[in-house]
Write an enzyme that holds these catalytic residues in place. Structure first.
Site, PDB file in Angstrom:
ATOM      1  N   LYS A 248       0.857  -1.187   0.000  1.00 41.23           N
ATOM      2  CA  LYS A 248       0.000   0.000   0.000  1.00 41.23           C
ATOM      3  C   LYS A 248       0.896   1.240   0.000  1.00 41.23           C
ATOM      4  CE  LYS A 248      -4.342   1.492   2.034  1.00 41.23           C
ATOM      5  NZ  LYS A 248      -5.528   1.072   2.792  1.00 41.23           N
ATOM      6  N   GLU A 336     -19.318  -5.613  10.520  1.00 38.57           N
ATOM      7  CA  GLU A 336     -20.306  -4.846  11.288  1.00 38.57           C
ATOM      8  C   GLU A 336     -21.344  -5.754  11.928  1.00 38.57           C
ATOM      9  OE1 GLU A 336     -19.232  -4.031   8.237  1.00 38.57           O
ATOM     10  OE2 GLU A 336     -18.240  -2.088   8.584  1.00 38.57           O
ATOM     11  N   ARG A 364     -25.354  -2.104   7.364  1.00 36.06           N
ATOM     12  CA  ARG A 364     -25.106  -3.513   7.049  1.00 36.06           C
ATOM     13  C   ARG A 364     -25.529  -4.443   8.192  1.00 36.06           C
ATOM     14  NH1 ARG A 364     -19.993  -5.116   3.605  1.00 36.06           N
ATOM     15  NH2 ARG A 364     -21.306  -4.097   2.080  1.00 36.06           N
TER      16      ARG A 364
END
Ligand SMILES: Cc1ncc(C[n+]2csc(CCOP(=O)(O)OP(=O)(O)O)c2C)c(N)n1
Ligand SMILES: CC(=O)[C@@H](O)[C@H](O)COP(=O)(O)O
Ligand SMILES: [Mg+2]
Length: 593
Positions: A248, A336, A364
């Protein structure tokens, strides 16, 4: 010469005309192009830098847009946007009227699926692949690119589980950089690390056991290796899985070294990578820090307190507590649904659980909120950060639905503080022993009290559940606000020609409503305005309309808030103006009544 190759790429078909040997140069130009613009315009940097070679290889090998490419989350798709006809618009990224920071179907035919929330790519690409089969197209390729944090989410597993028993022409590419926004967590991350390090016996490959043709891990920055492997996979039918290792922030030293900070670094010097430090003195605190510091302080005094975040320790500031109490504060990854039910399980055992989830991401876990928490009346404390308009992330991320979707659930208390003090006081109140679950919603960004830390932090006062406040008396019109938008109302009233006519009431509790206060308001005022940083349909204003109707009051009620449409990206001030809940619009409205 600068952007010699990139400036001639207006679509992937231009890219495919370039000699393969020149692709590293395309990658260099693309990376610099992203850095130069994000340094000035801001945005998600690290993820896009990490997939530059993969992006080029995908568009080089596959016949996009006929072959269908789905990016998971989509924060890594800047290179994809630039190569697919949006190079000259890229400087408008995430700005009002400009292109979106995420793939969006109505922005480009190359954006096959709208994203922003994670872990949807496998299901979406599988859906496309099954549809292709049913339409008799057995040649079309369907590719999902998903990160190591996103693949650990339940939805991604559901997609893999289904795909493995189909003959769908699906290629899942795992872009494994070992980090989400914060470092990736969980047993799957450990498994992936073992695979990378060659410590996992090949016959134990869990992806193979799900019936995928697995290949990798390969170096995702070796563009020739990636192209070679994609060409091989292109010829294989059925579900395939390619494990790609990337870094990254690749190509910008600081971004590689501090991947958390450079996920979305704000403005920085493109040549040195140094982030421009904003002078922070005398600024009010971020609401997330008020949460993080308060919960830490409360946790020091009450050992039953637990903190949970699904993959947002830095964004929620739960990382303060995680550092001091690693056994009582959990990052559970992008999960979640699990976060909510985990909190419920802990609450059954008498723990006091602060479950911090961005408002938009709690969508969600709606069933878990209803079925696992509210139905059993477990006093879980939901802390909904980023509630209301969030700004440049746009339609996928605005936390504007929570009031409407929580208010209708029996047992729920729904609260929005007006400022930092109210936020810390409700966090304090919540651990005194509530009989019901509570949702505390607060916005992205900073509060309004610069000396909060010095004068107020830790000075707790219990809040009476369901109580509203009269902030200002008035003779003709009652303005009822919920949450931090009250501060716009206060400023707007001060600017009107007729402030003495305007009364202002703060209703932090959308549920339960302060009915005593409402009865006296409706008896006194014939004109009432409600305002909130949430959807007008179903929100706080709707609650007031219902109250008026049930009690047969005939006052004229105007409800202000987020209209019945998806609000796009732009800064919060611009978006508030669009929704007519900014100070100026309110001033005009109040003056004209
Ligand atoms: C459902 C959901 N929860 C949380 C987020 C916030 N979020 C955005 S990117 C991200 C990390 C993604 O990590 P990974 O999949 O590894 O991709 P990378 O950033 O490394 O490319 C998170 C947690 C989200 N977008 N959607
Ligand atoms: C891509 C994504 O979902 C996150 O990176 C999000 O943009 C974070 O938002 P904040 O900047 O408000 O933490
Ligand atoms: Mg990752």
């Amino acid at each position: 010469m600068k952007n010699n190759l990139l400036q001639n790429i207006n679509s992937p078909s231009d890219l495919r005309l370039i000699d393969e040997a020149q692709l590293p140069e395309v990658a260099r130009e693309l990376r610099n192009f992203i850095i130069d613009i994000i340094a000035v315009k801001e945005g998600h940097l690290g993820a896009s830098l990490g997939v530059v070679e993969l992006t080029i290889a995908l568009h080089y090998v596959f016949d996009t847009p006929n072959d269908l490419l789905v990016w998971d989350v989509g924060h890594q798709a800047y290179g994809h946007k630039i190569l697919t006809g949006r190079r000259d618009d890229f400087h408008t990224n995430r700005q009002l009227g400009g292109i979106s920071g995420f793939p969006k179907r109505d922005e480009s035919i190359y954006d096959t699926f709208g994203v922003g929330h994670s872990s949807t790519s496998i299901s979406a690409a599988l859906g496309m692949a099954i549809a292709s089969n049913l339409k008799g197209d057995f040649e079309k390729q369907h590719i999902a690119v998903i990160g190591d944090a996103s693949i650990a989410s339940g939805m991604a597993f559901e997609g893999l589980n289904h795909a493995g028993v189909t003959d769908a022409n699906l290629l899942v590419i795992l872009n494994d950089n070992a980090i989400g926004i914060d470092p990736s967590v969980g047993a799957l991350k450990k498994y992936l690390t073992a695979v990378k390090e060659g410590k996992n016996p090949r016959q134990n490959n869990m992806i193979k056991s799900l019936n995928f043709d697995y290949s990798g891990p390969i170096d995702g920055h070796d563009i020739f290796a990636v192209i070679k492997e994609l060409k091989r996979l292109q010829k294989i039918k059925g579900p395939k899985f390619l494990h790609v290792i990337t870094t990254k922030g690749k190509g910008l030293k600081q971004a590689e070294e501090d991947q958390v900070k450079y996920h979305a670094p704000g403005k920085f010097d493109a040549s040195t990578g140094e982030i421009y430090i904003k002078a922070e003195e005398n600024l009010p605190p971020k609401y997330q820090d008020v949460f993080g510091l308060t919960v830490l302080d409360l946790a020091r005094k009450n050992e039953k307190i637990i903190g949970i975040t699904p993959a947002m320790p830095s964004g929620s500031s739960l990382n303060f507590m995680m550092k001091e109490f690693p056994k009582r504060a959990f990052d559970v990854g992008i999960a979640e649904q699990h976060a909510v039910t985990l909190a419920a399980g802990m609450a059954t055992q008498g723990m006091i659980v602060y479950c911090n989830i961005y408002s938009t991401f709690l969508q969600r876990a709606y069933d878990q909120v209803i079925h696992d928490v509210a139905l059993q009346n477990l006093p879980v404390i939901f802390c909904l950060d980023r509630a209301g308009l969030v700004g440049e992330d746009g339609a996928t991320h605005h936390g504007v639905f929570d009031i409407a979707y929580l208010r209708c659930i029996p047992n729920m208390i729904v609260y929005a503080p007006r400022n930092e003090i109210e936020l810390q006081n409700i966090l304090y109140t919540a651990q005194l022993g509530l009989k019901h679950p509570i949702a505390i919603r607060y916005p992205r960004g900073r509060g309004v009290i610069p000396d909060w830390q010095k004068n107020y932090q830790g000075n707790y006062q219990a809040i009476e559940i369901g109580k509203s406040d009269c902030l200002k008396q008035g003779s003709k019109i009652a303005i009822l606000s919920n949450g931090t938008i009250a501060n716009n109302v206060t400023l707007a009233i001060a600017k009107t020609k007729n402030p003495e006519q305007l009364a202002h009431y703060d209703f932090p509790f959308v549920k339960p409503l302060d009915e005593n206060q409402l009865h006296s308001i409706f008896k006194k005022f014939k004109t009432i305005i409600t305002i909130e940083d949430g959807t007008v349909i179903g929100g706080f204003g709707s609650a007031i309309l219902e109250f008026a109707s049930t009690n047969h009051y005939s006052s004229q009620i105007t409800t202000l808030g987020i209209p019945d449409e998806f609000i796009q990206h732009g800064n919060v001030a611009e978006l508030q103006q669009y929704c007519k809940i900014d100070v100026k619009s309110l001033e005009i409205l109040f003056s004209n009544f």
